[in-house]
Scaffold this motif. Sequence first.
Motif, PDB file in Angstrom:
ATOM      1  N   ALA A 124     -13.948 -58.209  12.978  1.00  0.00           N
ATOM      2  CA  ALA A 124     -13.840 -58.506  11.553  1.00  0.00           C
ATOM      3  C   ALA A 124     -12.708 -59.505  11.311  1.00  0.00           C
ATOM      4  CB  ALA A 124     -13.591 -57.224  10.772  1.00  0.00           C
ATOM      5  N   HIS A 125     -12.768 -60.174  10.180  1.00  0.00           N
ATOM      6  CA  HIS A 125     -11.699 -61.108   9.808  1.00  0.00           C
ATOM      7  C   HIS A 125     -10.364 -60.364   9.709  1.00  0.00           C
ATOM      8  CE1 HIS A 125     -10.550 -64.985   7.720  1.00  0.00           C
ATOM      9  NE2 HIS A 125      -9.510 -64.225   7.437  1.00  0.00           N
ATOM     10  N   HIS A 126     -10.367 -59.215   9.040  1.00  0.00           N
ATOM     11  CA  HIS A 126      -9.173 -58.373   8.915  1.00  0.00           C
ATOM     12  C   HIS A 126      -9.467 -56.998   9.496  1.00  0.00           C
ATOM     13  CE1 HIS A 126      -7.012 -61.194   6.407  1.00  0.00           C
ATOM     14  NE2 HIS A 126      -7.958 -61.197   5.498  1.00  0.00           N
ATOM     15  N   THR A 127      -8.675 -56.579  10.461  1.00  0.00           N
ATOM     16  CA  THR A 127      -8.791 -55.230  11.021  1.00  0.00           C
ATOM     17  C   THR A 127      -7.439 -54.558  10.936  1.00  0.00           C
ATOM     18  OG1 THR A 127     -10.505 -55.943  12.581  1.00  0.00           O
ATOM     19  CG2 THR A 127      -9.421 -53.847  13.027  1.00  0.00           C
ATOM     20  N   LEU A 128      -7.404 -53.408  10.292  1.00  0.00           N
ATOM     21  CA  LEU A 128      -6.167 -52.646  10.180  1.00  0.00           C
ATOM     22  C   LEU A 128      -6.251 -51.458  11.115  1.00  0.00           C
ATOM     23  CD1 LEU A 128      -3.436 -52.258   8.835  1.00  0.00           C
ATOM     24  CD2 LEU A 128      -4.580 -51.037   6.979  1.00  0.00           C
ATOM     25  N   HIS A 129      -5.363 -51.429  12.105  1.00  0.00           N
ATOM     26  CA  HIS A 129      -5.289 -50.327  13.057  1.00  0.00           C
ATOM     27  C   HIS A 129      -4.200 -49.361  12.588  1.00  0.00           C
ATOM     28  CE1 HIS A 129      -7.820 -52.361  16.111  1.00  0.00           C
ATOM     29  NE2 HIS A 129      -7.237 -53.475  15.677  1.00  0.00           N
ATOM     30  N   PHE A 130      -4.604 -48.163  12.189  1.00  0.00           N
ATOM     31  CA  PHE A 130      -3.646 -47.182  11.716  1.00  0.00           C
ATOM     32  C   PHE A 130      -2.985 -46.475  12.885  1.00  0.00           C
ATOM     33  CE2 PHE A 130      -6.456 -47.314   7.925  1.00  0.00           C
ATOM     34  CZ  PHE A 130      -5.485 -47.610   6.979  1.00  0.00           C
ATOM     35  N   GLY A 131      -1.678 -46.305  12.798  1.00  0.00           N
ATOM     36  CA  GLY A 131      -0.967 -45.488  13.771  1.00  0.00           C
ATOM     37  C   GLY A 131      -1.194 -44.006  13.506  1.00  0.00           C
ATOM     38  N   GLY A 132      -0.653 -43.184  14.367  1.00  0.00           N
ATOM     39  CA  GLY A 132      -0.880 -41.748  14.250  1.00  0.00           C
ATOM     40  C   GLY A 132       0.131 -41.024  13.390  1.00  0.00           C
ATOM     41  N   ARG A 133       1.202 -41.700  12.988  1.00  0.00           N
ATOM     42  CA  ARG A 133       2.241 -41.044  12.200  1.00  0.00           C
ATOM     43  C   ARG A 133       2.305 -41.710  10.830  1.00  0.00           C
ATOM     44  NH1 ARG A 133       6.974 -40.884  16.892  1.00  0.00           N
ATOM     45  NH2 ARG A 133       5.753 -39.692  18.432  1.00  0.00           N
ATOM     46  N   TRP A 134       1.628 -41.112   9.881  1.00  0.00           N
ATOM     47  CA  TRP A 134       1.434 -41.751   8.590  1.00  0.00           C
ATOM     48  C   TRP A 134       2.690 -41.677   7.735  1.00  0.00           C
ATOM     49  CZ3 TRP A 134      -1.440 -45.240   6.511  1.00  0.00           C
ATOM     50  CH2 TRP A 134      -1.625 -45.321   5.132  1.00  0.00           C
ATOM     51  N   HIS A 135       3.026 -40.494   7.239  1.00  0.00           N
ATOM     52  CA  HIS A 135       4.151 -40.389   6.313  1.00  0.00           C
ATOM     53  C   HIS A 135       5.486 -40.682   7.007  1.00  0.00           C
ATOM     54  CE1 HIS A 135       1.811 -39.163   2.914  1.00  0.00           C
ATOM     55  NE2 HIS A 135       1.274 -38.145   3.572  1.00  0.00           N
ATOM     56  N   SER A 136       5.661 -40.202   8.224  1.00  0.00           N
ATOM     57  CA  SER A 136       6.941 -40.452   8.906  1.00  0.00           C
ATOM     58  C   SER A 136       7.114 -41.932   9.214  1.00  0.00           C
ATOM     59  CB  SER A 136       7.023 -39.626  10.186  1.00  0.00           C
ATOM     60  OG  SER A 136       6.027 -40.028  11.125  1.00  0.00           O
ATOM     61  N   GLY A 137       5.996 -42.644   9.452  1.00  0.00           N
ATOM     62  CA  GLY A 137       6.084 -44.076   9.709  1.00  0.00           C
ATOM     63  C   GLY A 137       6.593 -44.842   8.504  1.00  0.00           C
TER      64      GLY A 137
END
Length: 485
Positions: free
Chosen positions: A321-334
Amino acid sequence: MSRTVVVGAGLAGLAAAMRLAAAGREVTVVEARDVPGGCCGTARTGEYRFDTGPSVLTMPDVLAETFAAAGEDMERWLPLRRLDPYYRLRYHDGSHLDIVPGEEAMIEQVRRLCGAAEAVRYRRFRARLGELFAAEWDSFIDRDMTRLRELARPRALMRLAALGGFRRLDRLVGSHLTDHRLIKAHTFQALYVGLSPRTALGIYAVIAHMDTVGGVYFPRHGGMHAIPQAMAAVAEKAGAQMRYGVRAVRIDKDASGVAAVRLDTGERLAARDVVVACDLPAAHAGLLPEGSGDWRLRRPRYSPSCLVLHFGLDRRLADQAHHTLHFGGRWHSGFAELTSGRPQSDPNILVTYPESDTDAAPAGHATLTALEPAPNLDGGDWGRLAPRLEERLLGRLSDLGYGDLSAAPRLGFDPPAWARLGHSAGTPFALDHRFRQTAWFRPAGAARRVPGLHFAGMYTAPGVGVPPVLISGRLAAERILKAGR
């Protein structure tokens, strides 16, 4: 005719120049760099060309209105295409969600990933996003907040409160959606305004509306830098004089207000109005005349910065895709790590692959950009952090399937590099958008004690992002034309 000098040929300065020149004002745009664009810049390494500024273009109608104000059809100067998908979101558990055009098509994407019940909730939430957008746009985003009375709009404020605009963003979204993946898809945008979803107000859900409902666009030719190039060309056609490679060093005033702009060439450009559309804290450090201080900048709170690596690829990628967002595993702490001035231990990474920008690379080749949020220069020892984070990002990209890019031609920008380009605190995202730096509380669009001195760009309201800075340029031009100095 009285002259207006615009300091900075970024999107905000160009938007002001286009409108003023088209209205018959004598306009000179002074830009320290050799090309227009400001933050919406361009750079090369070898045979590869990269966009070094924003990669996400939403609300194209705002851009089209800017061209129309100069009597031009944007499609003739800057044809755009709508991306499909707008984004591809890849989650830590291996699942993914494509953000696609069309309500029913998007609801089907949600049903596939999250189930039928969540799809029903999403339909209602999508409608709520539209209501929030309608409540905010005319009353607060597309309005000049230079005067306090513009903020005091009781009916509009009551409507926003009823829609949840003054709740925290994560709580607002979580009250409508239950799948954590869908919640992330509509709250990660908090980072655009320099905050975490737990601290950002619900009013910033409108960014998710712009992204996921309004859509994401891209120029058909020339990449994102084609935007300021086209704007500068239209400004010149309307009569503006563009002065590149020249720096404004001081704005003079007299008893009636702004009088002239002094350049590093030794010239003195007489002017009755000036639009300062460059880094505002830096301007307050020496460019501006006495009496133009703003109490809102006494204790500025800057947004986090980013580490960006641009790569030249000797191949093209399949199904990317033109834009791909890869989320990490630590959401709020990140988010907590980042907003407290520490690198994220498991960062979210935005990968941009502008496949349609065929002139950016040789035939059969392509470009790829990876962006990792990072602390600004107020946090961290960047002499030590930069090589470590760059090496980690290369490893993460390899793990995500992009291959070993360590030997690929590349160009990098970290907070010290952003600072060298003139961004205060080493962040290209200006001030964050906490309540005390929003709307009227953001630095004013005009100097109260220096008539004729105006400001535009992401440091002023409405704030950060392509549509807001275009609006800020329009507002500056409207104030000047209304005052008629």
